[in-house]
Scaffold this motif. Structure first.
Motif, PDB file in Angstrom:
ATOM      1  N   ASP A 155      32.258  35.690  46.274  1.00  0.00           N
ATOM      2  CA  ASP A 155      31.934  34.779  45.169  1.00  0.00           C
ATOM      3  C   ASP A 155      32.832  35.002  43.954  1.00  0.00           C
ATOM      4  O   ASP A 155      32.825  34.188  43.017  1.00  0.00           O
ATOM      5  N   ILE A 156      33.573  36.106  43.945  1.00  0.00           N
ATOM      6  CA  ILE A 156      34.412  36.454  42.798  1.00  0.00           C
ATOM      7  C   ILE A 156      35.817  35.888  42.982  1.00  0.00           C
ATOM      8  O   ILE A 156      36.470  36.122  44.007  1.00  0.00           O
ATOM      9  N   HIS A 157      36.298  35.140  41.988  1.00  0.00           N
ATOM     10  CA  HIS A 157      37.639  34.546  42.049  1.00  0.00           C
ATOM     11  C   HIS A 157      38.394  34.928  40.773  1.00  0.00           C
ATOM     12  O   HIS A 157      38.410  34.173  39.792  1.00  0.00           O
ATOM     13  N   LEU A 158      39.003  36.107  40.806  1.00  0.00           N
ATOM     14  CA  LEU A 158      39.686  36.615  39.614  1.00  0.00           C
ATOM     15  C   LEU A 158      40.914  35.788  39.256  1.00  0.00           C
ATOM     16  O   LEU A 158      41.279  35.681  38.081  1.00  0.00           O
ATOM     17  N   ALA A 159      41.558  35.192  40.250  1.00  0.00           N
ATOM     18  CA  ALA A 159      42.762  34.387  39.994  1.00  0.00           C
ATOM     19  C   ALA A 159      42.455  33.216  39.068  1.00  0.00           C
ATOM     20  O   ALA A 159      43.266  32.855  38.201  1.00  0.00           O
ATOM     21  N   SER A 160      41.282  32.621  39.247  1.00  0.00           N
ATOM     22  CA  SER A 160      40.887  31.481  38.399  1.00  0.00           C
ATOM     23  C   SER A 160      39.885  31.892  37.322  1.00  0.00           C
ATOM     24  O   SER A 160      39.383  31.049  36.581  1.00  0.00           O
ATOM     25  N   SER A 161      39.578  33.199  37.248  1.00  0.00           N
ATOM     26  CA  SER A 161      38.607  33.729  36.279  1.00  0.00           C
ATOM     27  C   SER A 161      37.266  32.999  36.363  1.00  0.00           C
ATOM     28  O   SER A 161      36.710  32.542  35.363  1.00  0.00           O
ATOM     29  N   THR A 162      36.742  32.874  37.590  1.00  0.00           N
ATOM     30  CA  THR A 162      35.442  32.236  37.812  1.00  0.00           C
ATOM     31  C   THR A 162      34.658  33.024  38.857  1.00  0.00           C
ATOM     32  O   THR A 162      35.224  33.834  39.589  1.00  0.00           O
ATOM     33  N   PRO A 176      32.469  30.468  34.347  1.00  0.00           N
ATOM     34  CA  PRO A 176      33.756  31.020  33.872  1.00  0.00           C
ATOM     35  C   PRO A 176      33.611  32.486  33.461  1.00  0.00           C
ATOM     36  O   PRO A 176      32.535  32.933  33.050  1.00  0.00           O
ATOM     37  N   LEU A 177      34.681  33.243  33.569  1.00  0.00           N
ATOM     38  CA  LEU A 177      34.719  34.641  33.153  1.00  0.00           C
ATOM     39  C   LEU A 177      35.660  34.778  31.967  1.00  0.00           C
ATOM     40  O   LEU A 177      36.812  34.314  32.034  1.00  0.00           O
ATOM     41  N   LEU A 181      35.446  40.307  30.586  1.00  0.00           N
ATOM     42  CA  LEU A 181      34.599  40.399  31.774  1.00  0.00           C
ATOM     43  C   LEU A 181      35.435  40.435  33.053  1.00  0.00           C
ATOM     44  O   LEU A 181      35.127  41.184  33.988  1.00  0.00           O
ATOM     45  N   ALA A 182      36.494  39.643  33.096  1.00  0.00           N
ATOM     46  CA  ALA A 182      37.385  39.632  34.267  1.00  0.00           C
ATOM     47  C   ALA A 182      38.042  41.005  34.443  1.00  0.00           C
ATOM     48  O   ALA A 182      38.180  41.502  35.567  1.00  0.00           O
ATOM     49  N   THR A 183      38.406  41.643  33.320  1.00  0.00           N
ATOM     50  CA  THR A 183      39.001  42.978  33.370  1.00  0.00           C
ATOM     51  C   THR A 183      37.996  44.000  33.889  1.00  0.00           C
ATOM     52  O   THR A 183      38.320  44.839  34.736  1.00  0.00           O
ATOM     53  N   TYR A 188      35.922  47.512  38.147  1.00  0.00           N
ATOM     54  CA  TYR A 188      34.772  47.871  38.984  1.00  0.00           C
ATOM     55  C   TYR A 188      35.127  47.803  40.468  1.00  0.00           C
ATOM     56  O   TYR A 188      34.764  48.694  41.249  1.00  0.00           O
ATOM     57  N   LEU A 189      35.846  46.758  40.868  1.00  0.00           N
ATOM     58  CA  LEU A 189      36.207  46.590  42.281  1.00  0.00           C
ATOM     59  C   LEU A 189      37.082  47.739  42.779  1.00  0.00           C
ATOM     60  O   LEU A 189      36.948  48.197  43.916  1.00  0.00           O
ATOM     61  N   VAL A 190      37.976  48.217  41.904  1.00  0.00           N
ATOM     62  CA  VAL A 190      38.817  49.368  42.265  1.00  0.00           C
ATOM     63  C   VAL A 190      37.945  50.606  42.453  1.00  0.00           C
ATOM     64  O   VAL A 190      38.093  51.354  43.426  1.00  0.00           O
TER      65      VAL A 190
END
Length: 292
Positions: A155-162, A176-177, A181-183, A188-190
């Motif tokens: 569900d996470i789309h960092l490329a589009s920040s959504t 939107p992120l 929040l995107a950072t 967190y994912l790392v």
């Protein structure tokens, strides 16, 4: 009743949380019937019996909203029985619920959340990153508790920040992120990958035992950190959702946009936040106007 619950799940597409509430309400009424009227079958209850149950709920000083929900649960069940041809008429139609006390949504001040993040000490391990992201997602997107715990990695789309959430009635919406929040999500994912390199769970959040996150854990995290910056009686995940909406409105966001972000079915549910904004305007007026 089991058939009714399946109807709610598969046809009405109600959330598990809502279905659990219906189950609780109907079981409580069933216990009341056995104890007071020695009746086993709920469908035997008439208008007078249901009214007597409502009276006992009022006498127990239950919150008026709770009583409204319990009456609504009964109404839905008896309506279902009529539709199934088990009853000729719905005995709850003449039941009057107590008046609802008007409550404004609780929220924290705008600077309080920034203060929370700046002053709180989050550990440098996976747990610390998890706790911080939980708080940032609740306030930064206004999502519900169930939406948070059900978030998937896909569900996470960092490329589009959504990100995509599955709301009430299985309705999807895209949120939107902001940059911060995107950072936080990326970090967190790392950390998640480092902590559990062989974990195959599709969920964004997992416990230390690599199981899906559960609601009580989120409640504990919110209460732990918000108690230091908020004097609200109930420091819950929903307070952060209310804060998200209230702060957007205070800064001039369109009510329709806030409705879409929150996933409300109609503007009626969103309009409650305008009352908080009006109260803030009154406070500013009384403080600043020479004639106030």
């Amino acid at each position: 009743m089991e058939l009714f619950f399946k109807y709610l799940q598969y046809e009405k597409r109600f959330s598990p949380h809502t279905i659990t509430s219906y189950q609780t309400d109907l079981c409580q009424f069933q216990e009341y019937l056995k104890e007071v009227y020695d009746l086993e079958d709920i469908s035997q209850a008439d208008h007078a019996i249901i009214r007597s149950w409502v009276v006992t709920l009022v006498q127990k000083d239950l919150d008026s909203r709770t009583i409204h929900r319990k009456i609504a649960s009964l109404r839905s069940f008896f309506r279902f029985l009529v539709q199934q041809g088990k009853l000729e008429r719905n005995p709850t139609l003449r039941i009057k619920a107590p008046k609802l006390a008007k409550k404004l949504p609780a929220f924290i001040e705008e600077d309080a959340f920034t203060q929370l993040l700046d002053q709180s000490e989050f550990s440098a391990d996976y747990k610390g990153f998890r706790e911080r992201l939980i708080l940032e997602l609740l306030y930064g997107t206004g999502m519900r508790l169930a939406e948070l715990t059900n978030l998937k990695l896909a569900d996470i789309h960092l490329a589009s920040s959504t990100l995509k959430v599955l709301g009430k009635g299985n309705k999807e919406r895209i949120l939107p992120l902001n940059t911060s929040l995107a950072t936080s999500l990326s970090q967190y994912l790392v950390k998640r990958q480092e902590a559990f390199p062989n974990n195959n769970s599709p969920f964004l959040f997992v416990t230390d035992k690599e199981a899906p996150l559960y609601p009580k854990y989120v409640y504990r995290v919110v209460k732990k950190y918000m108690s230091s910056v908020s004097t609200a009686v109930k420091n819950s995940p929903h307070v952060l959702r209310h804060s998200f909406a209230t702060h957007l409105l205070n800064r001039g966001a369109d009510l329709g946009a806030i409705k879409d972000l929150l996933g409300h079915a109609s503007l009626a549910a969103t309009q409650v936040y305008t009352h908080n904004s009006i109260e803030k305007l009154k406070a500013v007026f009384e403080k600043a106007h020479p004639k106030a």
